[in-house]
Design a protein around this motif. Structure first.
Motif, PDB file in Angstrom:
ATOM      1  N   THR A 180       1.213  19.193  17.264  1.00 10.59           N
ATOM      2  CA  THR A 180       0.401  18.013  16.966  1.00 10.59           C
ATOM      3  C   THR A 180      -1.031  18.295  17.404  1.00 10.59           C
ATOM      4  O   THR A 180      -1.288  18.588  18.564  1.00 10.59           O
ATOM      5  CB  THR A 180       0.964  16.766  17.679  1.00 10.59           C
ATOM      6  OG1 THR A 180       1.226  17.088  19.045  1.00 10.59           O
ATOM      7  CG2 THR A 180       2.262  16.304  17.034  1.00 10.59           C
ATOM      8  N   PHE A 203       0.293  19.167  12.602  1.00  9.45           N
ATOM      9  CA  PHE A 203      -0.111  17.793  12.247  1.00  9.45           C
ATOM     10  C   PHE A 203      -1.514  17.497  12.737  1.00  9.45           C
ATOM     11  O   PHE A 203      -1.860  17.785  13.871  1.00  9.45           O
ATOM     12  CB  PHE A 203       0.841  16.775  12.891  1.00  9.45           C
ATOM     13  CG  PHE A 203       2.151  16.706  12.185  1.00  9.45           C
ATOM     14  CD1 PHE A 203       3.103  17.690  12.386  1.00  9.45           C
ATOM     15  CD2 PHE A 203       2.410  15.685  11.287  1.00  9.45           C
ATOM     16  CE1 PHE A 203       4.311  17.653  11.709  1.00  9.45           C
ATOM     17  CE2 PHE A 203       3.612  15.645  10.611  1.00  9.45           C
ATOM     18  CZ  PHE A 203       4.562  16.620  10.816  1.00  9.45           C
ATOM     19  N   ASP A 204      -2.307  16.878  11.863  1.00  7.04           N
ATOM     20  CA  ASP A 204      -3.606  16.362  12.280  1.00  7.04           C
ATOM     21  C   ASP A 204      -3.930  15.190  11.347  1.00  7.04           C
ATOM     22  O   ASP A 204      -3.189  14.931  10.392  1.00  7.04           O
ATOM     23  CB  ASP A 204      -4.677  17.458  12.212  1.00  7.04           C
ATOM     24  CG  ASP A 204      -5.888  17.169  13.089  1.00  7.04           C
ATOM     25  OD1 ASP A 204      -6.141  17.928  14.039  1.00  7.04           O
ATOM     26  OD2 ASP A 204      -6.592  16.165  12.822  1.00  7.04           O
ATOM     27  N   ILE A 227       6.020  12.952  11.780  1.00  5.38           N
ATOM     28  CA  ILE A 227       6.765  14.156  12.142  1.00  5.38           C
ATOM     29  C   ILE A 227       8.096  14.200  11.391  1.00  5.38           C
ATOM     30  O   ILE A 227       8.452  15.221  10.800  1.00  5.38           O
ATOM     31  CB  ILE A 227       7.014  14.218  13.667  1.00  5.38           C
ATOM     32  CG1 ILE A 227       5.691  14.402  14.410  1.00  5.38           C
ATOM     33  CG2 ILE A 227       7.995  15.362  14.014  1.00  5.38           C
ATOM     34  CD1 ILE A 227       5.807  14.548  15.911  1.00  5.38           C
ATOM     35  N   GLU A 239       2.470  19.519  21.937  1.00  4.70           N
ATOM     36  CA  GLU A 239       1.596  18.360  21.756  1.00  4.70           C
ATOM     37  C   GLU A 239       0.215  18.743  22.279  1.00  4.70           C
ATOM     38  O   GLU A 239       0.053  19.027  23.456  1.00  4.70           O
ATOM     39  CB  GLU A 239       2.190  17.162  22.523  1.00  4.70           C
ATOM     40  CG  GLU A 239       1.797  15.811  21.955  1.00  4.70           C
ATOM     41  CD  GLU A 239       0.309  15.533  21.967  1.00  4.70           C
ATOM     42  OE1 GLU A 239      -0.262  15.276  20.888  1.00  4.70           O
ATOM     43  OE2 GLU A 239      -0.301  15.595  23.054  1.00  4.70           O
ATOM     44  N   THR A 241      -2.810  16.891  21.567  1.00  6.62           N
ATOM     45  CA  THR A 241      -3.837  15.855  21.397  1.00  6.62           C
ATOM     46  C   THR A 241      -3.994  14.980  22.646  1.00  6.62           C
ATOM     47  O   THR A 241      -5.068  14.427  22.866  1.00  6.62           O
ATOM     48  CB  THR A 241      -3.477  14.902  20.230  1.00  6.62           C
ATOM     49  OG1 THR A 241      -2.325  14.125  20.601  1.00  6.62           O
ATOM     50  CG2 THR A 241      -3.190  15.656  18.944  1.00  6.62           C
ATOM     51  N   LEU A 246       1.627   9.912  20.069  1.00 13.09           N
ATOM     52  CA  LEU A 246       2.129  11.198  19.560  1.00 13.09           C
ATOM     53  C   LEU A 246       3.026  11.875  20.577  1.00 13.09           C
ATOM     54  O   LEU A 246       3.986  12.564  20.227  1.00 13.09           O
ATOM     55  CB  LEU A 246       0.945  12.120  19.207  1.00 13.09           C
ATOM     56  CG  LEU A 246       0.172  11.733  17.963  1.00 13.09           C
ATOM     57  CD1 LEU A 246      -1.039  12.636  17.768  1.00 13.09           C
ATOM     58  CD2 LEU A 246       1.064  11.825  16.728  1.00 13.09           C
ATOM     59  N   ALA A 250       6.686  12.944  19.625  1.00 17.01           N
ATOM     60  CA  ALA A 250       7.153  14.322  19.830  1.00 17.01           C
ATOM     61  C   ALA A 250       8.499  14.306  20.538  1.00 17.01           C
ATOM     62  O   ALA A 250       9.426  15.016  20.149  1.00 17.01           O
ATOM     63  CB  ALA A 250       6.128  15.101  20.653  1.00 17.01           C
TER      64      ALA A 250
END
Ligand code: BGC
Length: 348
Positions: A180, A203-204, A227, A239, A241, A246, A250
């Protein structure tokens, strides 16, 4: 010599100023700084939210992601004049705690560690710095300026080390990885995952700019959705971020026996509704682990240096989206929408 300094916990205090030559007490290896990478931690320090000045001083020399060239080094120190090097960030606490005493300062137990450019020890954003041989790491000369990516790579090399150690408590044959955040840490974590032959999903939020292409060029898949839509039950989540929702996403979507590694440092004050019972139940019934990972010790820098030397230099070069001369350091600290890694060019 010139240096970028800041008064920690004071917003807007960063400035370029003349400072004394580096003190001999910092070590016998003298290094000419070539480049400094800027990251979220620097932004936090500059915003007045983080950072500590050295004891008895108001100001701290900024910069913990570095690349330099050795100017002077004693014989037998492992480095020689002309070598391209990176300085390790953390220094063991003076007690030392059991981990710092064993060279695992990244696991310091008592919080009395120092960090160059962050916590109570001047950083590397000065024209020259001194260092002791055990805290300097050589980088492949073929990398040139790309060696400035070693410090963030060491952070993800440590994250992978943690994941492997925890995964290895039972037969460990991971296939699917979710990452992420497609900033420098997420992209470098993806690079190391691809180098391990894993199927990687990153992921963004953004749909434009360099991130989607950088992910695809690695052979990984870029996502902006949820996700579970893209890769339910991954073996590993990294992870990157620090965004609370998130972090729980996760944990919720991790596969059986999976490992979620948290690397993003978040600020407090945000509350989320979480079904703690269900989360506990699935973590217990599926032997899942969540681990936090910060900083890196010498082994991780060496693993990071190896990973960078095996990577496609053209891909690494695309991570550096802006280069700013030292005299314009403030432009480097002001974030722009398409930034991935911004570098301050201190020397050449
Ligand atoms: C640095 C780490 C450091 C952490 C906390 C990160 O930006 O890369 O070396 O331990 O901040 O200060």
């Amino acid at each position: 010599m010139k240096a970028v300094t800041v008064q920690p916990m004071t917003a807007g205090s960063a400035r370029l100023e003349g400072v004394d030559e580096p003190p001999e007490s910092d070590g016998p290896v003298l290094v000419e700084t070539l480049a400094i990478g800027v990251c979220g931690t620097d932004a936090e320090i500059v915003s007045g939210a983080y950072g500590w000045a050295p004891p008895g001083r108001d100001r701290l020399v900024l910069g913990h992601e570095s690349l330099g060239r050795v100017l002077e080094a004693p014989a037998g120190s492992g480095v020689a004049p002309g070598d391209l090097v990176v300085g390790i960030v953390r220094r063991p606490d003076p007690v030392p705690c059991v981990n710092c005493g064993a060279g695992e300062w990244d696991f310091c137990r008592n919080g009395q560690y120092t960090e160059r450019g962050i916590k109570s020890h001047d950083g590397y954003c000065s024209e020259r710095y001194r260092i002791t041989p055990e805290f300097v790491v050589k980088v492949d000369p073929a990398l040139g300026q790309l060696g400035v990516l070693l410090e963030p790579t060491s952070v993800v090399a440590k994250a992978w080390d943690q994941i492997d150690k925890i995964g290895g408590r039972a037969t460990w044959d991971p296939r699917h990885v979710v990452i992420t955040g497609a900033g420098p840490i997420g992209l470098l974590a993806a690079l190391l995952a691809v180098q391990r032959g894993l199927e990687v999903h990153v992921f963004d939020q953004v749909t434009t700019g360099p991130k989607p292409d950088l992910v695809q060029a690695l052979g990984a898949t870029y996502h902006t959705g949820n996700i579970e839509d893209a890769c339910d039950q991954p073996d590993v989540v990294i992870e990157c971020t620090g965004v609370g929702s998130l972090v729980f996403d996760a944990m919720e979507h991790l596969g059986p026996g999976g490992v979620a590694c948290l690397t993003g440092v978040s600020s407090g004050g945000r509350h989320l509704g979480v079904d703690a019972g269900m989360l506990n139940r699935s973590m217990v019934l599926e032997n899942q682990s969540v681990v936090g990972s910060v900083n890196a010790n010498r082994r991780h820098y060496e693993a990071g240096a190896l990973a960078l030397s095996k990577a496609d230099p053209a891909w690494l070069a695309r991570l550096i989206t802006r280069k700013v001369p030292l005299d314009h350091f403030a432009d480097a600290l002001a974030r722009q929408p398409d930034d991935v890694k911004v570098v301050i060019e201190v020397g050449s």
